[in-house]
Each structure stands twice: as C-alpha cells, then as structure tokens.
Design a protein around this motif. Structure first.
Motif, short mmCIF file in Angstrom:
data_model
loop_
_atom_site.label_atom_id
_atom_site.label_comp_id
_atom_site.label_asym_id
_atom_site.label_seq_id
_atom_site.Cartn_x
_atom_site.Cartn_y
_atom_site.Cartn_z
N LEU A 1 -8.06 -1.24 -1.51
CA LEU A 1 -8.79 -0.18 -2.21
C LEU A 1 -10.16 -0.67 -2.66
O LEU A 1 -11.16 0.03 -2.50
CB LEU A 1 -7.98 0.33 -3.40
CG LEU A 1 -8.63 1.48 -4.18
CD1 LEU A 1 -8.81 2.71 -3.30
CD2 LEU A 1 -7.80 1.83 -5.41
N GLY B 1 0.81 -1.22 0.00
CA GLY B 1 0.00 0.00 0.00
C GLY B 1 0.83 1.25 0.00
O GLY B 1 0.36 2.32 0.40
N THR C 1 -4.86 6.93 -4.14
CA THR C 1 -5.64 5.78 -4.61
C THR C 1 -4.96 5.09 -5.79
O THR C 1 -5.07 3.87 -5.94
CB THR C 1 -7.08 6.18 -4.97
OG1 THR C 1 -7.07 7.28 -5.90
CG2 THR C 1 -7.86 6.58 -3.73
N ILE D 1 -7.51 3.66 3.93
CA ILE D 1 -6.34 4.01 3.15
C ILE D 1 -5.64 5.17 3.85
O ILE D 1 -6.18 5.76 4.79
CB ILE D 1 -6.68 4.39 1.68
CG1 ILE D 1 -7.52 5.66 1.62
CG2 ILE D 1 -7.38 3.24 0.97
CD1 ILE D 1 -7.74 6.18 0.20
N TYR E 1 -12.05 2.02 -7.30
CA TYR E 1 -11.25 0.97 -7.95
C TYR E 1 -11.71 0.78 -9.39
O TYR E 1 -10.88 0.67 -10.31
CB TYR E 1 -11.35 -0.35 -7.19
CG TYR E 1 -10.45 -1.41 -7.76
CD1 TYR E 1 -9.15 -1.58 -7.29
CD2 TYR E 1 -10.86 -2.21 -8.83
CE1 TYR E 1 -8.30 -2.52 -7.85
CE2 TYR E 1 -10.02 -3.15 -9.40
CZ TYR E 1 -8.74 -3.29 -8.90
OH TYR E 1 -7.89 -4.22 -9.49
N TYR F 1 -2.46 2.85 -4.14
CA TYR F 1 -3.11 1.65 -3.60
C TYR F 1 -3.59 0.72 -4.71
O TYR F 1 -3.57 -0.50 -4.56
CB TYR F 1 -4.30 2.04 -2.71
CG TYR F 1 -3.92 2.28 -1.27
CD1 TYR F 1 -4.23 1.37 -0.27
CD2 TYR F 1 -3.22 3.43 -0.90
CE1 TYR F 1 -3.88 1.59 1.06
CE2 TYR F 1 -2.87 3.67 0.41
CZ TYR F 1 -3.19 2.75 1.39
OH TYR F 1 -2.83 2.98 2.69
N PHE F 2 -4.05 1.30 -5.81
CA PHE F 2 -4.55 0.49 -6.92
C PHE F 2 -3.51 -0.52 -7.37
O PHE F 2 -3.83 -1.68 -7.67
CB PHE F 2 -4.92 1.42 -8.08
CG PHE F 2 -5.46 0.71 -9.29
CD1 PHE F 2 -6.75 0.20 -9.30
CD2 PHE F 2 -4.69 0.57 -10.44
CE1 PHE F 2 -7.26 -0.45 -10.43
CE2 PHE F 2 -5.18 -0.08 -11.56
CZ PHE F 2 -6.48 -0.59 -11.56
#
Length: 270
Positions: free
Chosen positions: A233, A148, A222, A207, A241, A225-226
């Motif tokens: 996510l 992450g 994001t 997150i 997402y 994280y994706f």
C-alpha cells in the motif's frame, strides 16, 4: 473516582479468562500481530475478550466454532481499534453471522438512464447499515497473515465507514485530521486505479482491483492492505497510507520493517 464502566469491564475480563496455551496458539496463527509490544498485546487481548462478550457470533450449519476460532476473529476485529479511544467504534451492530461458504446477495443498481437493474452477486462478506456483519468462514480462516487479504478487517472497515450513515469512504475523522487531505489522497488514488482499469480491464493493479468498485470499497480494501500488506500500500499509494496511519493511529509498515531487520529470515508470504 469510581467508574461503573471500569468495574464492569474488569468483571467481564475476570469471568472470561484465557488460558496461556490458547493465547499462545492463537498468536502463533496470526503473523499480522508479530512485532506488537507486550503492552499492545495485553490491550488487544482484553479488547478481544470484551468484543466477544458484546457481539454474538452466529455460525450457520457447516461452521463449527472452537474457542481459538472465536479469539482469532476477535483479535483481527480489534486490531484496527488498538490505538483508538474506546468510543463505541463498533456500535450499531450486535451480531456476526458466519456462512460456511461464499453466498449470493441480491444487488440493485439504477443506471444513468434511470433503469433499475437487479441481480445476485457472490460475496465473501457484507456489512449492513444498522444490521449484522456477514462473513464467509473460508475467508475468515484465510485471514491473519501479511498476504494483502483480511476479510474481517475489510467488513469491519465498512462498519467504521457507516458511523456517518451510508458507506461512502469517509469514516468519522479525528479532529487533528482534515477532510480535504483525506479526500485528496483517497480520490486521487481511487481515480488512478480506475484509470488503469479503464485503459486495461486486465491490468495488474498494485492492490485488489475490487477497490475500484466505489469509494466505500476503496476504503475497505486499503484498510485491509494497511494491516495485511502495508509495504504494498505504501509503495502504491503513499498518501493513502499516511491518511490511514493518521486515522488508525498505527504504523504497521514500521512494525513489519522492524521485524525484517531484526529477523532477516522473516519474509512475509505473498
């Protein structure tokens, strides 16, 4: 039909070969690339070599770049573009500056009363509009897993965002995407994150709470994280997402789940 661009690309790749030993060593150090097909890895490898040819990596005193360091950074930089047409997504900058540690960056903010505040904030990275990308070397070294966290992808997501001007959380979307769908998903999740932090500044958010700073940081976090914690996510913000999957044209969660099914012992670190 003969193409100068294709000829030039082929020439650059021929003049910058990667040894099998170097390639394998770098792949082994980047768990986030696990599960990519041979075709995807070949494309990623070529794009990384071209990236290193086009962009200058400038290490400041205290940072020593080895060939594997350069390749690791380039592969992470190119992962978000793996399934996008080569249309100059990283245009507008020519240099990545590598600091030996986090650095102080001058900040300005004008409040609702019109008073301008100035202070120095400690950062691990920055992306300047029409300027370089700055990365703290420890953050680069810590990137590449399923934890992450990925400083490289975070800052280069800002560069994608800036293709429309100042970073605002809205990169240039594909024709098949609708701005309303993007805005609805992103704004809804951004508001939910901010509501949780307003209710409890110490809340354990799904997150990194830094995503609540502004819409630009929300997009960058994001995106991070994706690619580096897609399961987290998807669980927290499934609509976000889905929009990122449409934008990047990838599905890292499916790749991670396939790895876990095929190799039950494969557990991403947290």
């Amino acid at each position: 039909m003969w193409s100068f661009r294709a000829w030039q690309r082929k020439r650059i790749l021929a003049r910058n070969p990667l040894s099998p030993e170097l390639w394998r060593r770098v792949l082994d150090s980047l768990p986030m690339l696990d599960g990519l097909s041979d075709e995807e890895l070949t494309r990623l490898r070529e794009r990384a070599v071209l990236f290193l040819h086009e962009k200058r990596l400038t290490p400041l005193p205290g940072v020593e770049l080895q060939p594997e360091d350069r390749l690791r950074l380039a592969l992470q930089a190119q992962l978000p573009l793996l399934h996008l047409a080569e249309l100059g997504w990283y245009r507008g900058f020519h240099e990545i500056v590598l600091y030996p540690d986090d650095f102080l960056s001058p900040q300005k903010h004008r409040d609702a009363a019109g008073v301008e505040h100035e202070w120095d904030a400690e950062h691990s990275g920055e992306a300047w509009l029409q300027g370089p990308v700055i990365l703290a070397w420890p953050g680069v070294q810590q990137s590449g897993g399923w934890e992450g966290y990925n400083l490289v992808i975070h800052e280069l997501a800002h560069k994608l965002d800036m293709l429309n001007g100042e970073a605002n959380g809205l990169p240039p979307l594909h024709r098949s995407m609708r701005i309303g769908d993007w805005a609805g998903a992103m704004q809804g999740a951004y508001d939910a994150l901010n509501d949780a932090l307003d209710a409890d500044p110490d809340a354990q958010t799904p997150i990194d709470p830094y995503a609540a700073e502004n819409p630009a940081e929300f997009f960058a976090v994001t995106s991070e994280y994706f690619f580096s914690a897609p399961d987290l996510l998807q669980e927290a913000f499934p609509e976000v997402y889905a929009q990122l999957a449409a934008f990047y044209r990838q599905d890292p969660l499916a790749r991670l789940e396939r790895l876990q099914q095929e190799h039950p012992q494969y557990v991403e670190p947290r």
